[in-house]
Scaffold this motif. Structure first.
Motif, PDB file in Angstrom:
ATOM      1  N   GLN B  57       0.787  -1.204   0.010  1.00  9.49           N
ATOM      2  CA  GLN B  57       0.017  -0.043   0.173  1.00  9.49           C
ATOM      3  C   GLN B  57       0.792   1.193  -0.152  1.00  9.49           C
ATOM      4  O   GLN B  57       1.993   1.139   0.568  1.00  9.49           O
ATOM      5  CB  GLN B  57      -0.857   0.192   1.291  1.00  9.49           C
ATOM      6  CG  GLN B  57      -1.750  -1.064   1.077  1.00  9.49           C
ATOM      7  CD  GLN B  57      -2.104  -1.480   2.673  1.00  9.49           C
ATOM      8  OE1 GLN B  57      -1.396  -1.283   3.666  1.00  9.49           O
ATOM      9  NE2 GLN B  57      -3.184  -2.213   2.837  1.00  9.49           N
ATOM     10  N   GLU B  58       0.520   2.059  -0.651  1.00  4.83           N
ATOM     11  CA  GLU B  58       1.640   3.258  -1.054  1.00  4.83           C
ATOM     12  C   GLU B  58       0.989   4.372  -0.067  1.00  4.83           C
ATOM     13  O   GLU B  58       0.024   4.843   0.159  1.00  4.83           O
ATOM     14  CB  GLU B  58       1.603   3.495  -2.382  1.00  4.83           C
ATOM     15  CG  GLU B  58       2.026   2.531  -3.487  1.00  4.83           C
ATOM     16  CD  GLU B  58       1.853   2.986  -4.733  1.00  4.83           C
ATOM     17  OE1 GLU B  58       2.618   3.695  -5.282  1.00  4.83           O
ATOM     18  OE2 GLU B  58       0.882   2.328  -5.492  1.00  4.83           O
ATOM     19  N   LEU B  60       0.068   7.904  -0.598  1.00  5.41           N
ATOM     20  CA  LEU B  60      -0.529   8.202  -1.605  1.00  5.41           C
ATOM     21  C   LEU B  60       0.222   9.731  -2.194  1.00  5.41           C
ATOM     22  O   LEU B  60       0.747  10.522  -1.155  1.00  5.41           O
ATOM     23  CB  LEU B  60      -1.846   8.635  -1.390  1.00  5.41           C
ATOM     24  CG  LEU B  60      -2.679   7.313  -0.935  1.00  5.41           C
ATOM     25  CD1 LEU B  60      -4.081   7.569  -0.802  1.00  5.41           C
ATOM     26  CD2 LEU B  60      -2.627   6.469  -2.309  1.00  5.41           C
ATOM     27  N   ILE B  70      -3.571  15.306   9.779  1.00  2.36           N
ATOM     28  CA  ILE B  70      -4.930  14.460  10.189  1.00  2.36           C
ATOM     29  C   ILE B  70      -4.867  14.670  11.513  1.00  2.36           C
ATOM     30  O   ILE B  70      -5.841  14.207  12.103  1.00  2.36           O
ATOM     31  CB  ILE B  70      -4.463  13.322   9.914  1.00  2.36           C
ATOM     32  CG1 ILE B  70      -3.395  12.542  10.356  1.00  2.36           C
ATOM     33  CG2 ILE B  70      -4.332  13.064   8.257  1.00  2.36           C
ATOM     34  CD1 ILE B  70      -3.268  11.221  10.149  1.00  2.36           C
ATOM     35  N   VAL B  74     -10.460  17.326  10.326  1.00  2.81           N
ATOM     36  CA  VAL B  74     -11.175  17.881   9.365  1.00  2.81           C
ATOM     37  C   VAL B  74     -10.522  17.946   8.160  1.00  2.81           C
ATOM     38  O   VAL B  74     -10.936  17.804   7.028  1.00  2.81           O
ATOM     39  CB  VAL B  74     -11.688  19.165   9.661  1.00  2.81           C
ATOM     40  CG1 VAL B  74     -13.151  19.623   9.158  1.00  2.81           C
ATOM     41  CG2 VAL B  74     -11.591  19.263  11.523  1.00  2.81           C
ATOM     42  N   VAL B  76      -8.397  15.901   6.890  1.00  9.51           N
ATOM     43  CA  VAL B  76      -7.677  14.885   6.452  1.00  9.51           C
ATOM     44  C   VAL B  76      -7.740  14.579   5.100  1.00  9.51           C
ATOM     45  O   VAL B  76      -6.664  13.695   4.696  1.00  9.51           O
ATOM     46  CB  VAL B  76      -8.656  13.572   7.316  1.00  9.51           C
ATOM     47  CG1 VAL B  76      -9.957  13.246   6.678  1.00  9.51           C
ATOM     48  CG2 VAL B  76      -7.792  12.403   7.237  1.00  9.51           C
ATOM     49  N   GLU B  77      -8.497  14.924   4.150  1.00  8.62           N
ATOM     50  CA  GLU B  77      -8.224  14.753   2.769  1.00  8.62           C
ATOM     51  C   GLU B  77      -7.223  15.497   2.182  1.00  8.62           C
ATOM     52  O   GLU B  77      -6.475  15.070   1.320  1.00  8.62           O
ATOM     53  CB  GLU B  77      -9.618  15.321   1.883  1.00  8.62           C
ATOM     54  CG  GLU B  77     -10.990  14.441   2.254  1.00  8.62           C
ATOM     55  CD  GLU B  77     -11.707  15.201   3.027  1.00  8.62           C
ATOM     56  OE1 GLU B  77     -11.875  16.544   3.319  1.00  8.62           O
ATOM     57  OE2 GLU B  77     -12.703  14.312   3.781  1.00  8.62           O
ATOM     58  N   PHE B  80      -3.712  13.422   2.411  1.00  6.55           N
ATOM     59  CA  PHE B  80      -3.740  12.097   1.589  1.00  6.55           C
ATOM     60  C   PHE B  80      -4.136  12.029  -0.152  1.00  6.55           C
ATOM     61  O   PHE B  80      -3.403  11.190  -0.860  1.00  6.55           O
ATOM     62  CB  PHE B  80      -4.976  10.968   1.984  1.00  6.55           C
ATOM     63  CG  PHE B  80      -4.124  10.317   3.362  1.00  6.55           C
ATOM     64  CD1 PHE B  80      -4.712  11.053   4.391  1.00  6.55           C
ATOM     65  CD2 PHE B  80      -3.275   9.516   3.218  1.00  6.55           C
ATOM     66  CE1 PHE B  80      -4.295  10.310   5.541  1.00  6.55           C
ATOM     67  CE2 PHE B  80      -2.891   9.063   4.573  1.00  6.55           C
ATOM     68  CZ  PHE B  80      -3.301   9.416   5.565  1.00  6.55           C
ATOM     69  N   VAL B  81      -4.704  13.141  -0.625  1.00  7.24           N
ATOM     70  CA  VAL B  81      -4.960  13.130  -1.773  1.00  7.24           C
ATOM     71  C   VAL B  81      -4.657  14.540  -2.546  1.00  7.24           C
ATOM     72  O   VAL B  81      -4.849  15.497  -2.035  1.00  7.24           O
ATOM     73  CB  VAL B  81      -6.759  13.171  -1.997  1.00  7.24           C
ATOM     74  CG1 VAL B  81      -6.951  13.095  -3.701  1.00  7.24           C
ATOM     75  CG2 VAL B  81      -7.248  11.730  -1.457  1.00  7.24           C
ATOM     76  N   LYS B 122       3.635   6.394   7.060  1.00  7.41           N
ATOM     77  CA  LYS B 122       2.235   5.718   6.889  1.00  7.41           C
ATOM     78  C   LYS B 122       2.424   4.057   7.368  1.00  7.41           C
ATOM     79  O   LYS B 122       3.176   3.415   6.895  1.00  7.41           O
ATOM     80  CB  LYS B 122       2.008   5.684   5.590  1.00  7.41           C
ATOM     81  CG  LYS B 122       0.778   4.838   5.324  1.00  7.41           C
ATOM     82  CD  LYS B 122       0.036   4.857   3.763  1.00  7.41           C
ATOM     83  CE  LYS B 122      -1.278   4.000   3.623  1.00  7.41           C
ATOM     84  NZ  LYS B 122      -1.925   4.296   2.384  1.00  7.41           N
TER      85      LYS B 122
END
Lengths: 186, 475, 161
Positions: B57-58, B60, B70, B74, B76-77, B80-81, B122
């Motif tokens: 699992q990488e 991201l 994180i 709130v 959190v996105e 990671f993205v 991670k």
């Protein structure tokens, strides 16, 4: 990997849509239930103890907003999230979240049911960061989708694994054991 | 990353440039090429390609956000993205584990480094996934203890206790006072043994190999007592639904007295070795800090939360097995750093020994398991005398304990935090679903919050201080 | 080897004994701790049981420096490729001890997640029973492996020796 990660922009809208009513300001578990008339409520007692905890069942549309209300009611510690496969019952999957109020020493176990053909529960990661790994586990082992989750990938099993092993229709995968005790060449 | 002058040979290990660079451009290009090999994913040797067969699992890709955001939940996105992985000159991703001496088992960390500084972490878990929750559905309630005791193998008694209490909650039965006292004694001594092993491994991770030897010396005393009581050094299967498997052996009082004495001397020695040790203090104070709010958000409980100042102990707040009858204190820290967790655990050893001493004085006489023949097997001599006892014995070991329909959750305060068992029964003798609330699972999840923007050496200290048990995390 | 010719044969077999002796007394285990058994493996190396008595105390974190892999614990499907990779990285000659019921046969976890016996992944020279095996069991397994190497029963001849 990329095919299982949900597109984030879309589901962020979904999550907004899941917040139709304004957050009730409740200071206690009784107020919490008053604000959510659809929720069913039972109290269970621990074994060898006088402590009780509360099991609450809410519809999936209230899932996130209930968690948010519980957070504001003082249940601010995220303890656990579990999924159950009620194979044979109508809404097949159940997702349970376990929240703790450390100031009042009180616990709520909130659950919701989702059907087999649409196993979708909105993510709680916007309310509790700790839901991240637990929701990945529920996705991995049960195939429950959590739209809005930042990184919904397999967590316990290898990425290329097929199927969701804790579903009841997934075989345990045991291989027959051959007992050879007593044979001469041992 | 700013445009500060860069030292050429800090990273990568491949194209190290020792001489003075001709011009800055070429060095940057050179390093970018190295990064392309390791990060961008065209080369076969790239370690994190998702095509490898070891469950990669990488980390991201992310945009240019500085670090893990994180903690507050709130945002959190944002972390990671992102559109593209930004290839920065001094960033590199290294892989720690799953086979690494400092990861306490098969934990794997993907660490994004900027020089010596950890920018992102991670945790990748699952390398010990045993399918115990699935196996539990095929075992009867009577066999369940055998399964759960292998989960968190450093606190087997706590697992058995949580499981037994949950089954008892479904059955609606109580256990005799003596069984409760034995359960408290064994779990508290297990807490001592677990914390001793933690001190040993943590000492080794921080460079004190002698601590490893000392910790094991005292732990062996505990294990000898466990072996005398249960027959096994680990994975005891001793606490079962309805009581405990057997009464305490003759002479257990002397063993407990000796154990308390030996461990007390031992932890005084540890205090001498570590409490004032400047190297130890330097490596632990202010390292791996986690705030109370983060603890609650991540679900971190136990010594880590108490080290952050949360005065929360299930033994006090939601007492089980009559543990509220004993006098003990809940130590809490102030800063939430590694040193506070160390101090909390050492004090917990003292408090657990204190509880064990009280159990020793107040051990009630009587039966050590519930007399209900539907739950516990009859005594051996009754089988010879009574046909009914024989039938009960046979039914219990062929079909098992019949548990009514229902759902139950119960938790105990384990050495690493709240160990909870969530059981769904649909009647019959086997659980429909068993889920475990694993304390280390939440702690591993919180590792990025502790490690971000620290040094690699501090990462080791922070990881050791959370006391992860992979059997508990992966189940 | 002894059958090639008479005089060198005598020398070669003695040399082999010497080599076996050297291999026996300087095994360096790779610390491949997985689960419960790893704790007992650590306990075996610690003060009370003191594996150093048999020249085994140097648990190596790097497989490059180790020649004995003690697979201590249950091997999951996800871990199996890693285990094989670590084994491949170890220096020849190398031996494998499968410690405990889970590593040897899957133990009580006969399910989708576990490799039912590590001998499906790497060749195993010695199985140590128990769940987990106590330090004495592990020591017995190691000593048995040593005596088998010493007697030539387990031979890792690479052509040089």
């Amino acid at each position: 990997m990329s095919d299982v990660t949900p597109p984030v922009e879309e589901v962020a809208v979904d999550e907004e849509a899941a917040l139709p009513r304004e957050l009730p300001t409740v200071g206690s578990i009784a107020g919490l239930l008053e604000a959510f008339p659809d929720a069913t409520f039972t109290t269970r007692k621990y074994a060898s103890s006088e402590t009780v905890y509360h099991a609450i069942s809410v519809p999936v549309s209230d899932w996130v907003v209930f968690a948010q209300a519980a957070l504001e009611a003082g249940f601010d510690a995220f303890i656990d999230l579990a999924a159950v496969d009620h194979f044979g019952d109508a809404p097949r999957f159940e997702v349970t979240v376990n929240l703790l109020s450390m100031t009042e020493a009180n616990r709520v176990v909130v659950s919701t049911r989702v059907p087999y053909d649409d196993p979708t529960v909105p993510t709680l990661t916007g309310v509790f960061v700790g839901a991240n790994f637990y929701e990945r586990e529920a996705y991995d082992l049960f195939g429950i989708d959590f739209p809005g989750h930042p990184d919904l990938t397999r967590i316990l099993l290898p990425d290329e694994w097929e199927g969701h092993p804790l579903r009841k229709d997934y075989d345990i995968g045991a291989i027959p054991v051959e007992f050879k005790a007593g044979s001469a060449d041992l | 990353m700013t445009d500060a002058p860069k030292t050429p040979n800090t990273t990568d290990g491949v194209d190290v440039v020792d001489e003075e660079p001709q011009d800055a451009e070429s060095v940057a290009d050179q390093r970018r090429r190295v990064h392309e090999i390791w990060v961008s994913g065209t080369e076969e040797r790239m370690p994190f390609a998702s095509t490898t067969d070891e469950g990669a699992q990488e980390l991201l890709p992310r945009d240019e956000e500085p670090a893990l955001d994180i903690q507050l939940g709130v945002t959190v996105e944002d972390d990671f993205v992102g559109p593209e992985m930004v290839i920065d000159d001094e960033r590199q991703i290294i892989n720690m584990g799953p086979q690494h001496p400092a990861t306490h088992g098969v934990l794997r960390l993907q660490v994004e480094l900027e020089g010596e500084t950890v920018r992102r972490v991670k945790p990748i878990i699952g390398y010990l996934h045993t399918g115990m929750e699935k196996t539990a559905e095929t075992l009867t309630y009577a066999q369940g203890s055998t399964n759960v005791t292998r989960m968190d193998y450093l606190s087997p008694f706590h697992n058995e206790l949580a499981y037994s209490l949950t089954v008892e909650q479904l059955l609606g039965i109580d256990v005799p006072k003596r069984a409760d006292a034995i359960r408290v004694l064994m779990t508290e001594l297990n807490r001592v043994a677990s914390h001793l092993l933690w001190a040993a491994t943590m000492g080794m991770d921080l460079g004190m190999v002698s601590m490893m030897i000392y910790g094991w010396r005292e732990r062996e005393v505990c294990l000898d007592f466990f072996e005398k009581v249960t027959g096994l050094r680990m994975n005891h299967n001793y606490i079962r639904p309805g009581g405990v498997a057997a009464d305490l052996p003759d002479g257990w009082e002397d063993d407990v007295v000796n154990l308390i004495e030996a461990v007390t001397i031992g932890i005084d020695e540890y205090a001498e070795l570590m409490d004032e040790n400047p190297i130890f203090l330097d490596r632990t104070m202010g390292v791996g800090v986690i705030t109370p709010g983060e603890c609650k958000q991540f679900g971190v409980t136990g010594p880590i939360a108490r080290g952050s100042g949360i005065d929360w102990d299930l033994r006090k707040a939601m007492p089980y097995s009559g543990i509220d009858a004993y006098e003990f204190e809940v130590p809490t820290g102030l800063h939430g750093d590694v040193n506070d967790r160390y101090m909390v655990r050492m004090e917990e050893i003292r408090q657990s020994l204190h509880i064990a001493g009280q159990v020793l004085e107040t051990m009630p006489p009587g039966d050590y398991r519930n007399p209900d023949p539907k739950v516990t097997p009859p005594p051996r001599q009754r089988i010879d005398e009574s046909m009914e006892a024989l039938i009960h014995h046979f039914k219990l070991f062929t079909s098992g304990i019949h548990v009514p329909e229902g759902t139950a959750y119960q938790s105990v305060e384990g050495p690493r935090g709240e160990i909870g068992c969530y059981l769904v029964s649909k009647g019959g003798t086997r659980p429909w679903r068993m889920h475990w609330r694993a304390p280390s699972f939440a702690a591993v999840q919180a590792l990025p919050a502790m490690m971000t923007d620290s040094l690699i050496a501090d990462l080791i200290a922070a990881l050791a201080s959370t006391d992860p048990v992979l059997g508990d995390i992966d189940r | 080897m002894a059958g090639v010719s008479s005089e060198p044969g005598f020398l070669m077999s003695t040399l082999e004994k010497g080599v076996n002796w050297a291999r026996t007394q300087s095994m360096w285990p790779a610390s491949f701790g997985l689960a419960c058994c790893a704790i007992e493996m650590m306990g075996t190396g610690a003060a009370h049981n003191d594996l150093a008595r048999f020249g085994m105390e140097v648990f190596r974190a790097s497989p490059r420096q180790a020649d004995l892999m003690i697979v201590a614990g249950r091997v999951s499907q996800k871990m199996a490729p890693v285990l094989r990779q670590v084994y491949d990285q170890m220096a020849e000659p190398k031996w494998v001890i499968s410690m405990g019921a889970c590593a040897s046969s899957g133990g009580m976890f006969n399910n989708y997640a576990l490799v039912q016996g590590v001998d499906q992944v790497v060749p195993v020279d010695m199985y140590v029973p128990g769940c987990p095996p106590g330090p004495q069991s592990l020591m017995h397994g190691i000593l048995s492996l040593q005596s088998k190497i010493m007697s030539g029963e387990i031979n890792r001849s690479t052509g040089v020796f």
